[in-house]
Scaffold this motif. Sequence first.
Motif, PDB file in Angstrom:
ATOM      1  N   ALA A 109      20.423  20.963 -14.897  1.00  0.00           N
ATOM      2  CA  ALA A 109      19.576  21.560 -13.869  1.00  0.00           C
ATOM      3  C   ALA A 109      18.441  20.617 -13.484  1.00  0.00           C
ATOM      4  N   ARG A 110      17.855  19.945 -14.470  1.00  0.00           N
ATOM      5  CA  ARG A 110      16.736  19.031 -14.191  1.00  0.00           C
ATOM      6  C   ARG A 110      17.201  17.794 -13.439  1.00  0.00           C
ATOM      7  N   LEU A 111      18.343  17.270 -13.820  1.00  0.00           N
ATOM      8  CA  LEU A 111      18.846  16.040 -13.205  1.00  0.00           C
ATOM      9  C   LEU A 111      19.685  16.305 -11.957  1.00  0.00           C
ATOM     10  N   GLU A 112      20.000  17.606 -11.731  1.00  0.00           N
ATOM     11  CA  GLU A 112      20.820  18.017 -10.599  1.00  0.00           C
ATOM     12  C   GLU A 112      22.163  17.311 -10.612  1.00  0.00           C
ATOM     13  N   SER A 113      22.689  17.085 -11.811  1.00  0.00           N
ATOM     14  CA  SER A 113      23.969  16.398 -11.941  1.00  0.00           C
ATOM     15  C   SER A 113      24.536  16.623 -13.338  1.00  0.00           C
ATOM     16  N   ILE A 114      25.778  17.077 -13.393  1.00  0.00           N
ATOM     17  CA  ILE A 114      26.435  17.251 -14.687  1.00  0.00           C
ATOM     18  C   ILE A 114      26.749  15.887 -15.298  1.00  0.00           C
ATOM     19  N   SER A 115      27.134  14.928 -14.487  1.00  0.00           N
ATOM     20  CA  SER A 115      27.450  13.584 -14.998  1.00  0.00           C
ATOM     21  C   SER A 115      26.220  12.925 -15.603  1.00  0.00           C
ATOM     22  N   ARG A 116      25.075  12.992 -14.885  1.00  0.00           N
ATOM     23  CA  ARG A 116      23.859  12.368 -15.407  1.00  0.00           C
ATOM     24  C   ARG A 116      23.384  13.083 -16.657  1.00  0.00           C
ATOM     25  N   ALA A 117      23.594  14.402 -16.729  1.00  0.00           N
ATOM     26  CA  ALA A 117      23.238  15.134 -17.944  1.00  0.00           C
ATOM     27  C   ALA A 117      24.071  14.647 -19.119  1.00  0.00           C
ATOM     28  N   GLY A 118      25.364  14.399 -18.877  1.00  0.00           N
ATOM     29  CA  GLY A 118      26.215  13.874 -19.935  1.00  0.00           C
ATOM     30  C   GLY A 118      25.742  12.518 -20.415  1.00  0.00           C
ATOM     31  N   SER A 119      25.336  11.652 -19.481  1.00  0.00           N
ATOM     32  CA  SER A 119      24.844  10.327 -19.860  1.00  0.00           C
ATOM     33  C   SER A 119      23.560  10.428 -20.683  1.00  0.00           C
ATOM     34  N   GLU A 120      22.646  11.325 -20.283  1.00  0.00           N
ATOM     35  CA  GLU A 120      21.388  11.472 -21.014  1.00  0.00           C
ATOM     36  C   GLU A 120      21.617  11.973 -22.428  1.00  0.00           C
ATOM     37  N   LEU A 121      22.549  12.921 -22.580  1.00  0.00           N
ATOM     38  CA  LEU A 121      22.797  13.530 -23.890  1.00  0.00           C
ATOM     39  C   LEU A 121      23.908  12.818 -24.658  1.00  0.00           C
ATOM     40  N   HIS A 122      24.430  11.730 -24.100  1.00  0.00           N
ATOM     41  CA  HIS A 122      25.448  10.912 -24.763  1.00  0.00           C
ATOM     42  C   HIS A 122      26.714  11.709 -25.074  1.00  0.00           C
ATOM     43  N   VAL A 123      27.123  12.548 -24.122  1.00  0.00           N
ATOM     44  CA  VAL A 123      28.381  13.282 -24.231  1.00  0.00           C
ATOM     45  C   VAL A 123      29.115  13.149 -22.896  1.00  0.00           C
ATOM     46  N   THR A 124      30.332  13.638 -22.838  1.00  0.00           N
ATOM     47  CA  THR A 124      31.129  13.501 -21.618  1.00  0.00           C
ATOM     48  C   THR A 124      30.758  14.555 -20.582  1.00  0.00           C
ATOM     49  N   HIS A 125      31.166  14.282 -19.328  1.00  0.00           N
ATOM     50  CA  HIS A 125      31.016  15.253 -18.241  1.00  0.00           C
ATOM     51  C   HIS A 125      31.675  16.569 -18.627  1.00  0.00           C
ATOM     52  N   GLY A 126      32.879  16.489 -19.233  1.00  0.00           N
ATOM     53  CA  GLY A 126      33.593  17.697 -19.621  1.00  0.00           C
ATOM     54  C   GLY A 126      32.863  18.510 -20.670  1.00  0.00           C
ATOM     55  N   ALA A 127      32.193  17.829 -21.602  1.00  0.00           N
ATOM     56  CA  ALA A 127      31.462  18.551 -22.650  1.00  0.00           C
ATOM     57  C   ALA A 127      30.311  19.352 -22.056  1.00  0.00           C
ATOM     58  N   ILE A 128      29.596  18.766 -21.087  1.00  0.00           N
ATOM     59  CA  ILE A 128      28.505  19.489 -20.425  1.00  0.00           C
ATOM     60  C   ILE A 128      29.065  20.688 -19.669  1.00  0.00           C
ATOM     61  N   SER A 129      30.161  20.486 -18.958  1.00  0.00           N
ATOM     62  CA  SER A 129      30.764  21.582 -18.190  1.00  0.00           C
ATOM     63  C   SER A 129      31.185  22.729 -19.104  1.00  0.00           C
ATOM     64  N   ARG A 130      31.763  22.399 -20.239  1.00  0.00           N
ATOM     65  CA  ARG A 130      32.195  23.457 -21.169  1.00  0.00           C
ATOM     66  C   ARG A 130      31.008  24.226 -21.716  1.00  0.00           C
ATOM     67  N   GLN A 131      29.930  23.529 -22.030  1.00  0.00           N
ATOM     68  CA  GLN A 131      28.736  24.212 -22.539  1.00  0.00           C
ATOM     69  C   GLN A 131      28.167  25.154 -21.484  1.00  0.00           C
ATOM     70  N   ILE A 132      28.144  24.708 -20.223  1.00  0.00           N
ATOM     71  CA  ILE A 132      27.600  25.549 -19.144  1.00  0.00           C
ATOM     72  C   ILE A 132      28.494  26.758 -18.907  1.00  0.00           C
ATOM     73  N   ARG A 133      29.820  26.542 -18.921  1.00  0.00           N
ATOM     74  CA  ARG A 133      30.721  27.678 -18.732  1.00  0.00           C
ATOM     75  C   ARG A 133      30.565  28.692 -19.859  1.00  0.00           C
ATOM     76  N   ALA A 134      30.390  28.209 -21.099  1.00  0.00           N
ATOM     77  CA  ALA A 134      30.191  29.124 -22.232  1.00  0.00           C
ATOM     78  C   ALA A 134      28.887  29.896 -22.075  1.00  0.00           C
ATOM     79  N   LEU A 135      27.848  29.220 -21.580  1.00  0.00           N
ATOM     80  CA  LEU A 135      26.558  29.884 -21.384  1.00  0.00           C
ATOM     81  C   LEU A 135      26.673  30.944 -20.288  1.00  0.00           C
ATOM     82  N   GLU A 136      27.353  30.612 -19.190  1.00  0.00           N
ATOM     83  CA  GLU A 136      27.551  31.586 -18.112  1.00  0.00           C
ATOM     84  C   GLU A 136      28.346  32.793 -18.609  1.00  0.00           C
ATOM     85  N   ALA A 137      29.360  32.543 -19.436  1.00  0.00           N
ATOM     86  CA  ALA A 137      30.158  33.649 -19.961  1.00  0.00           C
ATOM     87  C   ALA A 137      29.315  34.535 -20.871  1.00  0.00           C
ATOM     88  N   GLU A 138      28.454  33.933 -21.649  1.00  0.00           N
ATOM     89  CA  GLU A 138      27.626  34.726 -22.568  1.00  0.00           C
ATOM     90  C   GLU A 138      26.584  35.540 -21.809  1.00  0.00           C
TER      91      GLU A 138
END
Length: 299
Positions: A18-47
Amino acid sequence: MARELPSLNALRAFEAAARLESISRAGSELHVTHGAISRQIRALEAELGVPLFQRQGRGVTLTAAGLRLRDAAALSFGQLRDVCVEISRDRTRTPFVLGCSGSLLARWVIPRLERLGRDLPELPLHLSALEDLPHALDGLDAALLLAAPPWPKDWHVEVLAPETVGPVVSPAYSGWPKLKGKPASCLLDEPLLHTASRPQATLAWARAAKLPGSPPSGQGFPHLYYLLEAAIAGLGVAIVPAPLVAGELAAGRLLAPWGFVATDAAWVLASPDRRHDPRAPALAAWLANELAEDRPPPS
């Protein structure tokens, strides 16, 4: 009882995206893949049961719920970062309790305290003298030791330098004229000064020097410090660690005609594994550098 907060990993992934306005840039900042960020967000939305992002062209934008959560997450993570920085700053002002034997303290550490203070001003030291090699490091942030492994499993050990030992003698020693110019094997007939705190030093030196035997024991002293003072006073030949006599050798108060050899022991900085102080690596690097400057080449 139901959990009141979603996964902190999911919240962290959402906050970055949300801060970076980019899932890819969030993955780079947190040293994980684009897919890992997407999965975390989908899990949060589901919860939470609501969408937090909506697709817009090739990118994503925040929904109304996403905007609310972004602002709350930014505030919360910002406060956490500020508190962590404050705690870290408080830690750097807390004295670092360093234990070492009285002999190392007097002969090697104290003469370097002024330089240590200049080089590592963020590391206020509190020195604690150890009577014996400790089996535990209770009350210490670290201990400077001269000993051989194995080490206790709950210690974090930084090896600073190999132990180098050798026979030293004062030019004022009455027996020096008959020893001068002779090979190291002449010491097999010379009773050597020794210390109860490192009784194996003579044997370790003789073995490393490949001598066929070990010199006999001469007068004994309870601590290494007293042994060094006895050698300087001309009472006899003593096997000692090289860094502890570097100053005396340079000034000519002691001689080391038979050189120094490495043993199976080492200078180490040991700290409790359960609470390893983040300031310890800087101290270890500084100590290792000092020992490298004091160590003569092995014979």
